[in-house]
Design a protein around this motif. Structure first.
Motif, PDB file in Angstrom:
ATOM      1  N   TRP A   1      -0.402   5.273 -10.018  1.00  0.00           N
ATOM      2  CA  TRP A   1      -0.534   5.105 -11.467  1.00  0.00           C
ATOM      3  C   TRP A   1       0.683   5.689 -12.153  1.00  0.00           C
ATOM      4  CZ3 TRP A   1      -0.588   8.523 -15.615  1.00  0.00           C
ATOM      5  CH2 TRP A   1      -0.959   7.962 -16.848  1.00  0.00           C
ATOM      6  N   PRO A   2       1.269   4.971 -13.111  1.00  0.00           N
ATOM      7  CA  PRO A   2       0.888   3.634 -13.590  1.00  0.00           C
ATOM      8  C   PRO A   2       1.511   2.498 -12.792  1.00  0.00           C
ATOM      9  CG  PRO A   2       2.640   4.500 -14.957  1.00  0.00           C
ATOM     10  CD  PRO A   2       2.316   5.579 -13.951  1.00  0.00           C
ATOM     11  N   GLY A   3       2.304   2.812 -11.790  1.00  0.00           N
ATOM     12  CA  GLY A   3       2.986   1.827 -10.970  1.00  0.00           C
ATOM     13  C   GLY A   3       4.402   2.303 -10.662  1.00  0.00           C
ATOM     14  N   PRO A   4       5.102   1.571  -9.799  1.00  0.00           N
ATOM     15  CA  PRO A   4       4.710   0.321  -9.134  1.00  0.00           C
ATOM     16  C   PRO A   4       3.756   0.561  -7.970  1.00  0.00           C
ATOM     17  CG  PRO A   4       6.897   1.001  -8.419  1.00  0.00           C
ATOM     18  CD  PRO A   4       6.492   1.964  -9.491  1.00  0.00           C
ATOM     19  N   ASN A   5       2.761  -0.315  -7.843  1.00  0.00           N
ATOM     20  CA  ASN A   5       1.755  -0.176  -6.802  1.00  0.00           C
ATOM     21  C   ASN A   5       1.406  -1.548  -6.217  1.00  0.00           C
ATOM     22  OD1 ASN A   5       0.093  -1.394  -8.731  1.00  0.00           O
ATOM     23  ND2 ASN A   5      -0.842   0.529  -9.359  1.00  0.00           N
ATOM     24  N   SER A   6       0.232  -1.652  -5.593  1.00  0.00           N
ATOM     25  CA  SER A   6      -0.146  -2.907  -4.939  1.00  0.00           C
ATOM     26  C   SER A   6      -0.199  -4.073  -5.912  1.00  0.00           C
ATOM     27  CB  SER A   6      -1.498  -2.749  -4.252  1.00  0.00           C
ATOM     28  OG  SER A   6      -2.522  -2.469  -5.199  1.00  0.00           O
ATOM     29  N   ASN A   7      -0.662  -3.813  -7.118  1.00  0.00           N
ATOM     30  CA  ASN A   7      -0.785  -4.889  -8.100  1.00  0.00           C
ATOM     31  C   ASN A   7       0.559  -5.247  -8.729  1.00  0.00           C
ATOM     32  OD1 ASN A   7      -3.638  -5.002  -7.734  1.00  0.00           O
ATOM     33  ND2 ASN A   7      -3.816  -3.162  -8.980  1.00  0.00           N
ATOM     34  N   THR A   8       1.472  -4.282  -8.799  1.00  0.00           N
ATOM     35  CA  THR A   8       2.833  -4.584  -9.240  1.00  0.00           C
ATOM     36  C   THR A   8       3.485  -5.555  -8.265  1.00  0.00           C
ATOM     37  OG1 THR A   8       2.927  -2.269  -9.994  1.00  0.00           O
ATOM     38  CG2 THR A   8       4.970  -3.543 -10.083  1.00  0.00           C
ATOM     39  N   PHE A   9       3.208  -5.342  -6.977  1.00  0.00           N
ATOM     40  CA  PHE A   9       3.733  -6.224  -5.934  1.00  0.00           C
ATOM     41  C   PHE A   9       3.236  -7.658  -6.114  1.00  0.00           C
ATOM     42  CE2 PHE A   9       2.408  -8.043  -1.752  1.00  0.00           C
ATOM     43  CZ  PHE A   9       3.657  -8.512  -1.348  1.00  0.00           C
TER      44      PHE A   9
ATOM     45  N   VAL B   1       0.839  -1.190   0.000  1.00  0.00           N
ATOM     46  CA  VAL B   1       0.000   0.000   0.000  1.00  0.00           C
ATOM     47  C   VAL B   1       0.879   1.246   0.000  1.00  0.00           C
ATOM     48  CG1 VAL B   1      -1.978  -1.109   1.106  1.00  0.00           C
ATOM     49  CG2 VAL B   1      -0.176  -0.111   2.527  1.00  0.00           C
ATOM     50  N   GLY B   2       0.247   2.389  -0.188  1.00  0.00           N
ATOM     51  CA  GLY B   2       1.007   3.636  -0.305  1.00  0.00           C
ATOM     52  C   GLY B   2       1.206   4.355   1.006  1.00  0.00           C
ATOM     53  N   TRP B   3       0.856   3.724   2.143  1.00  0.00           N
ATOM     54  CA  TRP B   3       1.003   4.365   3.435  1.00  0.00           C
ATOM     55  C   TRP B   3       1.429   3.308   4.457  1.00  0.00           C
ATOM     56  CZ3 TRP B   3      -3.394   2.830   1.092  1.00  0.00           C
ATOM     57  CH2 TRP B   3      -4.226   1.961   1.797  1.00  0.00           C
ATOM     58  N   GLY B   4       1.971   3.753   5.577  1.00  0.00           N
ATOM     59  CA  GLY B   4       2.394   2.807   6.618  1.00  0.00           C
ATOM     60  C   GLY B   4       3.575   1.978   6.158  1.00  0.00           C
TER      61      GLY B   4
ATOM     62  N   ALA C   1       9.776  -1.975  -2.406  1.00  0.00           N
ATOM     63  CA  ALA C   1       9.143  -2.002  -1.089  1.00  0.00           C
ATOM     64  C   ALA C   1       9.507  -0.800  -0.228  1.00  0.00           C
ATOM     65  CB  ALA C   1       9.520  -3.286  -0.359  1.00  0.00           C
ATOM     66  N   ALA C   2      10.481  -0.016  -0.633  1.00  0.00           N
ATOM     67  CA  ALA C   2      10.944   1.091   0.197  1.00  0.00           C
ATOM     68  C   ALA C   2       9.904   2.210   0.256  1.00  0.00           C
ATOM     69  CB  ALA C   2      12.263   1.636  -0.355  1.00  0.00           C
ATOM     70  N   TYR C   3       9.978   3.006   1.322  1.00  0.00           N
ATOM     71  CA  TYR C   3       9.113   4.167   1.438  1.00  0.00           C
ATOM     72  C   TYR C   3       9.344   5.098   0.246  1.00  0.00           C
ATOM     73  CZ  TYR C   3       8.024   2.875   6.248  1.00  0.00           C
ATOM     74  OH  TYR C   3       7.581   2.211   7.356  1.00  0.00           O
ATOM     75  N   GLY C   4       8.266   5.614  -0.297  1.00  0.00           N
ATOM     76  CA  GLY C   4       8.374   6.528  -1.426  1.00  0.00           C
ATOM     77  C   GLY C   4       8.405   5.865  -2.778  1.00  0.00           C
ATOM     78  N   SER C   5       8.445   4.529  -2.806  1.00  0.00           N
ATOM     79  CA  SER C   5       8.521   3.832  -4.088  1.00  0.00           C
ATOM     80  C   SER C   5       7.152   3.508  -4.663  1.00  0.00           C
ATOM     81  CB  SER C   5       9.333   2.535  -3.949  1.00  0.00           C
ATOM     82  OG  SER C   5       8.697   1.650  -3.040  1.00  0.00           O
ATOM     83  N   TYR C   6       6.094   3.753  -3.886  1.00  0.00           N
ATOM     84  CA  TYR C   6       4.732   3.448  -4.350  1.00  0.00           C
ATOM     85  C   TYR C   6       4.232   4.571  -5.256  1.00  0.00           C
ATOM     86  CZ  TYR C   6      -0.242   2.206  -4.082  1.00  0.00           C
ATOM     87  OH  TYR C   6      -1.540   1.863  -4.381  1.00  0.00           O
ATOM     88  N   ASN C   7       3.664   4.181  -6.391  1.00  0.00           N
ATOM     89  CA  ASN C   7       3.093   5.142  -7.336  1.00  0.00           C
ATOM     90  C   ASN C   7       1.760   4.572  -7.820  1.00  0.00           C
ATOM     91  OD1 ASN C   7       2.856   7.371  -9.024  1.00  0.00           O
ATOM     92  ND2 ASN C   7       4.014   6.419 -10.674  1.00  0.00           N
TER      93      ASN C   7
END
Length: 252
Positions: free
Chosen positions: A153-161, A95-98, A145-151
């Motif tokens: 759209w278009p990724g990387p996100n939960s589904n990229t994981f 996820v993009g938080w925590g 997996a690092a903080y700040g690596s979540y995007n």
């Protein structure tokens, strides 16, 4: 040249924009969409048996529509594992938080923003027990997996994981739904590669456009994260925003 561009535009409108627009209209007419995070139902959808009733090992991949307007076109996916005789399930989400990769942040088969999940993969018994160490290893080696690596759209996100885990453990033999926005994200330096199931080839322009041809994934055309395609193995249409329409993607 103008004729070619006009035809390309018509294809984009017909394959992607029109389905997106009609699903957006349908979504706005729904009365059961949670208005915010706090008002949403995150409880178990009762898809998994209690651990006391299921001593066998279990592996499951779930997908559920995301919240509010984003649910028009996107699903969130996650992975659940339980070794034989274990006292609880373990759920993994990106996820993009925590925490970068959340462990047991929600019920293993919980609703996501009030939307009930559906199974993408379900494996039990000895096969599941054999795959669980590989899945746990894939979770720990996720490169974004690092903080700040979540995007989102278009990724990387939960589904990229989750796509990374499927790629690392192809024996899961599963394909994420076409509405799993971000599943096809690849860095530009990794333009061409195998599909997550390793049964075909995938081309991705950093998630903005792409093509996948695989036995498990079928034929998928990606435009700005929207996916249109056909599943040949288990016949179904993959329609942008609407998702998969046809035979159940997994064998029970």
């Amino acid at each position: 040249m103008m004729v070619v561009l006009s035809r390309i535009l018509l294809v984009i409108i017909g394959l992607f924009i029109l389905p997106l627009s009609t699903h957006a209209l349908w979504w706005t007419l729904r009365e059961d969409v949670a208005p915010n995070w706090r008002a949403a139902d995150w409880s178990s959808a009762k898809l998994l048996p209690s651990v006391s009733q299921a001593p066998q090992a279990i592996v499951a991949v779930y997908a559920a529509r995301v919240g509010r307007w984003r649910g028009i076109f996107a699903h969130h996916t996650w992975i659940v594992v339980k070794e034989a005789g274990a006292s609880q399930y373990t759920r993994y989400d990106k996820v993009g938080w925590g925490s970068p990769v959340r462990t047991n942040g929600w019920a293993p088969d919980g609703r996501w923003f009030g939307n009930a999940p559906h199974p993408v993969a379900l494996i039990e018994g000895e096969d599941a027990q054999r795959l669980i160490p590989q899945i746990r290893e894939a979770v720990t080696t996720y490169p974004y997996a690092a903080y700040g690596s979540y995007n989102a759209w278009p990724g990387p996100n939960s589904n990229t994981f989750v796509a990374h885990v499927l790629r690392s453990v192809p024996e899961l033999n599963a394909a994420l739904p076409p509405t799993a926005l971000g599943k096809d994200w690849r860095p530009l330096q990794d333009l061409v590669g195998l599909t997550p199931s390793r049964t075909g080839v995938q081309i991705s322009l950093a998630g903005y456009a792409g093509l996948a041809l695989g036995w498990v994934e079928g034929i998928e055309l990606d435009f700005m994260g929207l996916v249109a395609g056909i599943d040949i193995r288990r016949p179904a249409l993959k329609i942008p925003a609407w998702g998969r329409i046809g035979m159940d993607p997994i064998t029970w």
